[in-house]
Design an enzyme around this catalytic site. Structure first.
Site, mmCIF file in Angstrom:
data_model
loop_
_atom_site.group_PDB
_atom_site.id
_atom_site.type_symbol
_atom_site.label_atom_id
_atom_site.label_comp_id
_atom_site.label_asym_id
_atom_site.label_seq_id
_atom_site.Cartn_x
_atom_site.Cartn_y
_atom_site.Cartn_z
ATOM 1 N NE ARG A 208 0.093 -34.113 63.861
ATOM 2 C CZ ARG A 208 -0.164 -34.346 62.751
ATOM 3 N NH1 ARG A 208 -1.145 -34.972 62.300
ATOM 4 N NH2 ARG A 208 0.910 -33.904 61.851
ATOM 5 C CG ASN B 92 -10.238 -31.538 49.992
ATOM 6 O OD1 ASN B 92 -11.356 -31.192 50.238
ATOM 7 N ND2 ASN B 92 -9.616 -31.914 51.572
ATOM 8 N NE ARG C 140 -2.875 -31.286 61.155
ATOM 9 C CZ ARG C 140 -2.253 -32.058 60.201
ATOM 10 N NH1 ARG C 140 -2.778 -32.770 59.479
ATOM 11 N NH2 ARG C 140 -0.907 -31.716 60.164
ATOM 12 N NE ARG D 214 4.478 -31.068 59.579
ATOM 13 C CZ ARG D 214 3.665 -32.496 59.639
ATOM 14 N NH1 ARG D 214 2.565 -32.552 58.815
ATOM 15 N NH2 ARG D 214 4.175 -33.447 60.485
ATOM 16 N N GLY E 63 -0.143 -35.993 48.927
ATOM 17 C CA GLY E 63 -0.612 -34.462 48.679
ATOM 18 C C GLY E 63 0.118 -33.648 49.865
ATOM 19 C CB SER F 121 1.619 -31.340 55.386
ATOM 20 O OG SER F 121 1.174 -31.113 56.944
ATOM 21 N N GLY F 122 -1.819 -31.048 55.295
ATOM 22 C CA GLY F 122 -2.823 -30.162 55.760
ATOM 23 C C GLY F 122 -3.778 -30.035 54.625
ATOM 24 C CB VAL F 123 -4.140 -31.080 50.871
ATOM 25 C CG1 VAL F 123 -3.716 -32.584 51.015
ATOM 26 C CG2 VAL F 123 -4.665 -30.600 49.724
ATOM 27 N N GLY F 124 -5.857 -32.459 53.412
ATOM 28 C CA GLY F 124 -6.982 -33.154 53.908
ATOM 29 C C GLY F 124 -7.253 -34.643 53.147
ATOM 30 C CE LYS F 125 -1.409 -36.426 53.026
ATOM 31 N NZ LYS F 125 -1.120 -35.104 53.060
ATOM 32 N N GLY F 126 -5.789 -37.256 55.225
ATOM 33 C CA GLY F 126 -6.312 -37.793 56.428
ATOM 34 C C GLY F 126 -7.894 -37.910 56.658
HETATM 35 N N1 LIG Z 1 -12.215 -29.548 52.227
HETATM 36 C C1 LIG Z 1 -11.798 -29.038 53.429
HETATM 37 N N2 LIG Z 1 -12.286 -27.527 53.633
HETATM 38 C C2 LIG Z 1 -12.117 -27.427 54.820
HETATM 39 N N3 LIG Z 1 -11.016 -28.035 55.687
HETATM 40 C C3 LIG Z 1 -10.764 -28.857 55.552
HETATM 41 C C4 LIG Z 1 -11.128 -29.651 54.156
HETATM 42 N N4 LIG Z 1 -10.345 -30.777 54.356
HETATM 43 C C5 LIG Z 1 -9.865 -31.007 55.335
HETATM 44 N N5 LIG Z 1 -9.668 -29.888 56.226
HETATM 45 C C6 LIG Z 1 -9.223 -29.581 57.487
HETATM 46 O O1 LIG Z 1 -7.746 -29.289 57.031
HETATM 47 C C7 LIG Z 1 -7.106 -29.924 58.247
HETATM 48 C C8 LIG Z 1 -5.936 -30.677 57.727
HETATM 49 O O2 LIG Z 1 -6.915 -31.768 56.996
HETATM 50 P P1 LIG Z 1 -6.153 -33.411 57.308
HETATM 51 O O3 LIG Z 1 -5.281 -33.329 58.566
HETATM 52 O O4 LIG Z 1 -6.973 -34.551 56.944
HETATM 53 O O5 LIG Z 1 -4.750 -33.164 56.165
HETATM 54 P P2 LIG Z 1 -3.744 -34.075 55.778
HETATM 55 O O6 LIG Z 1 -3.304 -33.991 54.338
HETATM 56 O O7 LIG Z 1 -3.814 -35.784 56.214
HETATM 57 O O8 LIG Z 1 -2.384 -33.608 56.545
HETATM 58 P P3 LIG Z 1 -1.030 -34.298 56.848
HETATM 59 O O9 LIG Z 1 -0.467 -34.642 55.839
HETATM 60 O O10 LIG Z 1 -0.134 -33.261 57.568
HETATM 61 O O11 LIG Z 1 -1.495 -35.648 57.712
HETATM 62 C C9 LIG Z 1 -8.040 -30.559 59.086
HETATM 63 O O12 LIG Z 1 -8.242 -29.615 60.288
HETATM 64 C C10 LIG Z 1 -9.256 -30.769 58.398
HETATM 65 O O13 LIG Z 1 -10.271 -30.945 59.335
HETATM 66 N N1 LIG Z 2 6.991 -41.641 52.328
HETATM 67 C C1 LIG Z 2 5.941 -41.663 53.257
HETATM 68 N N2 LIG Z 2 5.320 -40.551 54.013
HETATM 69 C C2 LIG Z 2 4.461 -40.737 54.787
HETATM 70 C C3 LIG Z 2 4.066 -42.032 55.453
HETATM 71 N N3 LIG Z 2 3.323 -41.859 56.533
HETATM 72 C C4 LIG Z 2 2.820 -40.613 56.723
HETATM 73 N N4 LIG Z 2 3.586 -39.989 55.466
HETATM 74 C C5 LIG Z 2 3.420 -38.726 54.883
HETATM 75 O O1 LIG Z 2 3.945 -37.721 55.995
HETATM 76 C C6 LIG Z 2 3.645 -36.432 55.887
HETATM 77 C C7 LIG Z 2 3.378 -35.826 57.517
HETATM 78 O O2 LIG Z 2 2.599 -36.341 57.980
HETATM 79 P P1 LIG Z 2 2.010 -36.286 59.382
HETATM 80 O O3 LIG Z 2 1.022 -37.113 60.140
HETATM 81 O O4 LIG Z 2 3.112 -36.157 60.369
HETATM 82 O O5 LIG Z 2 1.131 -35.139 59.064
HETATM 83 C C8 LIG Z 2 2.252 -36.570 55.124
HETATM 84 O O6 LIG Z 2 2.402 -36.062 53.779
HETATM 85 C C9 LIG Z 2 2.111 -38.232 55.125
HETATM 86 O O7 LIG Z 2 1.334 -38.282 53.873
HETATM 87 C C10 LIG Z 2 4.899 -43.029 55.114
HETATM 88 O O8 LIG Z 2 4.666 -44.234 55.421
HETATM 89 N N5 LIG Z 2 5.919 -42.881 54.152
#
Ligand SMILES: Nc1ncnc2c1ncn2[C@@H]1O[C@H](COP(=O)(O)OP(=O)(O)OP(=O)(O)O)[C@@H](O)[C@H]1O
Ligand SMILES: Nc1nc2c(ncn2[C@@H]2O[C@H](COP(=O)(O)O)[C@@H](O)[C@H]2O)c(=O)[nH]1
Length: 393
Positions: free
Chosen positions: A168, A295, A261, A272, A135, A137-142
């Site tokens: 970070r 999400n 974030r 991004r 998904g 970046s920033g959508v909330g996967k982590g």
């Molecule tokens: N449903 C939600 N509503 C509001 N804020 C959210 C929600 N889900 C996640 N967040 C917030 O959005 C920000 C981004 O979330 P997160 O870091 O999990 O995204 P990500 O998809 O893992 O990004 P990346 O791909 O860059 O690592 C965080 O500050 C998180 O707390």
């Molecule tokens: N193809 C891959 N994508 C990855 C991997 N690990 C993370 N990711 C994706 O990168 C972006 C940015 O992550 P960030 O931590 O810098 O915010 C995000 O979409 C991750 O899903 C990987 O091993 N392979």
């Protein structure tokens, strides 16, 4: 590459003495000599290949983690691989495959222009399919993954990716990522150590085979957080997984989350967001993602994720299968082979039970291969009267 040498005495088939440290296996015009020299018990566990037509020896490039160099027996499974059974280690650690002509070995041979073989550890039982979460970046996967790991710490394990981006604040090397130098990461990729890799937002990211296998070895279901390019590569690989795409409720909300974030510069945020549009476009690519999750409200999205993973019914998954019975030290040697099974016989003097135990190793449902583990092995007692070795699935 070739080397004059009959420094080895090669018998036509496996040398199966009780304390055998070397095996010779004939495959077509080649003989594979596996193990260490009996004269030097400290010598490394080596492989040499004799070309019987030219009578020259080749020392191949050996990929993959290798078995402990104790005594072993070996047998040809098919034209692609040799089964090696180690003695004096636990049953869980005793089964290995030396891949001599699998697709991975062929590919590596072509890339390197050298003779290549690869080890793949055999693992008893099957594992649950890994879960790929993609998904923008920033959508909330982590955030979703962190919730899942917190609620089910013994059920899920995170695949720790490698990346060339800088850590970070609060990110820990080996926990959130393996922070790597570009040249080392590129070298490891060229050596086939990565399941997938991609250039994402200006950096190199990748999932090592070891990252996924080590989670599965712990008996946990592996979660991968990777971008859409990575998901595509995993789809095309031999790893069977479930693919989930997480969407934002709107592009504006995505931008707001990314900004809130506070981990990226304005330039990085712009990059991004641009990439996010492309990723959202690709989320509907036919056959790529199995499920789309929006999400919007975090708790609702998390509950939906749990439903997808069948975690909402309170039942344990039926195909969880972790091997406990194979931890005791085993001393099995290969006895015979049929098309689907290989019989292993315990060393009577070692087990001291008065009668040899027979195990049948079922080769019919193997999954995976080098550069990863070979999973799906089933072992059952093959004694006419079961004398105590429980069947192990
Ligand atoms: N449903 C939600 N509503 C509001 N804020 C959210 C929600 N889900 C996640 N967040 C917030 O959005 C920000 C981004 O979330 P997160 O870091 O999990 O995204 P990500 O998809 O893992 O990004 P990346 O791909 O860059 O690592 C965080 O500050 C998180 O707390
Ligand atoms: N193809 C891959 N994508 C990855 C991997 N690990 C993370 N990711 C994706 O990168 C972006 C940015 O992550 P960030 O931590 O810098 O915010 C995000 O979409 C991750 O899903 C990987 O091993 N392979």
């Amino acid at each position: 590459m070739g080397e004059e040498a009959p420094e080895f005495r090669v018998e036509s088939i496996t040398l199966e003495s009780k304390d055998c440290h070397q095996n010779a296996i004939d495959v077509g015009n080649k003989t594979y000599v596996i193990g260490r020299s009996d004269e030097d018990s400290n010598s490394p566990f080596g492989i040499k290949i004799l070309d019987k037509l030219t009578q020259t020896w080749v020392v191949p490039t050996v990929l993959g983690a290798q078995p402990p160099s104790k005594s072993h027996s070996a047998i040809l499974v098919n034209d692609e691989k040799i089964l090696v059974v180690e003695k004096g280690v636990s049953l869980n650690d005793s089964i290995w495959f030396l891949e001599i002509d699998t697709p991975f070995v062929k590919q590596q041979r072509k890339i390197k222009g050298l003779e290549v073989v690869s080890w793949s550890k055999g693992v008893l039982g099957v594992a649950q399919k890994p879960v790929v979460i993609s998904g923008p970046s920033g959508v909330g996967k982590g955030t979703l993954i962190a919730k899942l790991m917190k609620e089910y710490p013994s059920k899920f394990g995170f695949s720790v990716s490698h990346t060339t981006r800088s850590p970070r604040v609060k990110e820990i090397d080996g926990v959130h990522y393996h922070f790597a130098g570009r040249s080392k990461m590129e070298q490891d990729i060229s050596e086939g150590k990565f399941l997938e890799f991609a250039h994402v937002h200006g950096n190199l990211y990748g999932t090592s085979i070891e990252a996924v296998e080590s989670v599965t070895d712990e008996g946990k279901r592996c979660i991968l957080d990777i971008d859409v390019q990575g998901a595509r590569s995993v789809r095309a690989s031999s790893l069977e997984a479930i693919f989930i795409f997480v969407c934002p409720p709107s592009f504006e909300e995505l931008e707001q989350r990314l900004r809130a974030r506070g981990t990226e510069t304005e330039e990085q945020i712009q990059k991004r967001l641009k990439n996010a549009r492309a990723e959202l476009d690709q989320s509907n690519s036919p056959g790529l993602f199995d499920h789309l999750l929006v999400n919007d409200d975090l708790e609702t999205c998390y509950e939906n994720l749990k439903k997808l993973l069948s975690l909402d019914d309170g039942h344990e998954d039926s195909d969880d299968c972790f091997i406990k019975d194979g931890e005791a030290t085993a001393c099995f040697a290969i006895l015979s082979k049929t098309e689907s099974e290989i019989l292993l016989q315990s060393d009577i003097s070692e087990v001291g039970k008065g009668a040899a135990n027979l195990l049948a190793l079922d080769l019919s449902s193997l999954t995976g291969c080098a550069p990863g583990r070979t999973r799906g092995l089933k072992i059952h007692s093959a004694n006419s009267i079961d004398n105590g070795l429980k069947a192990i699935r």
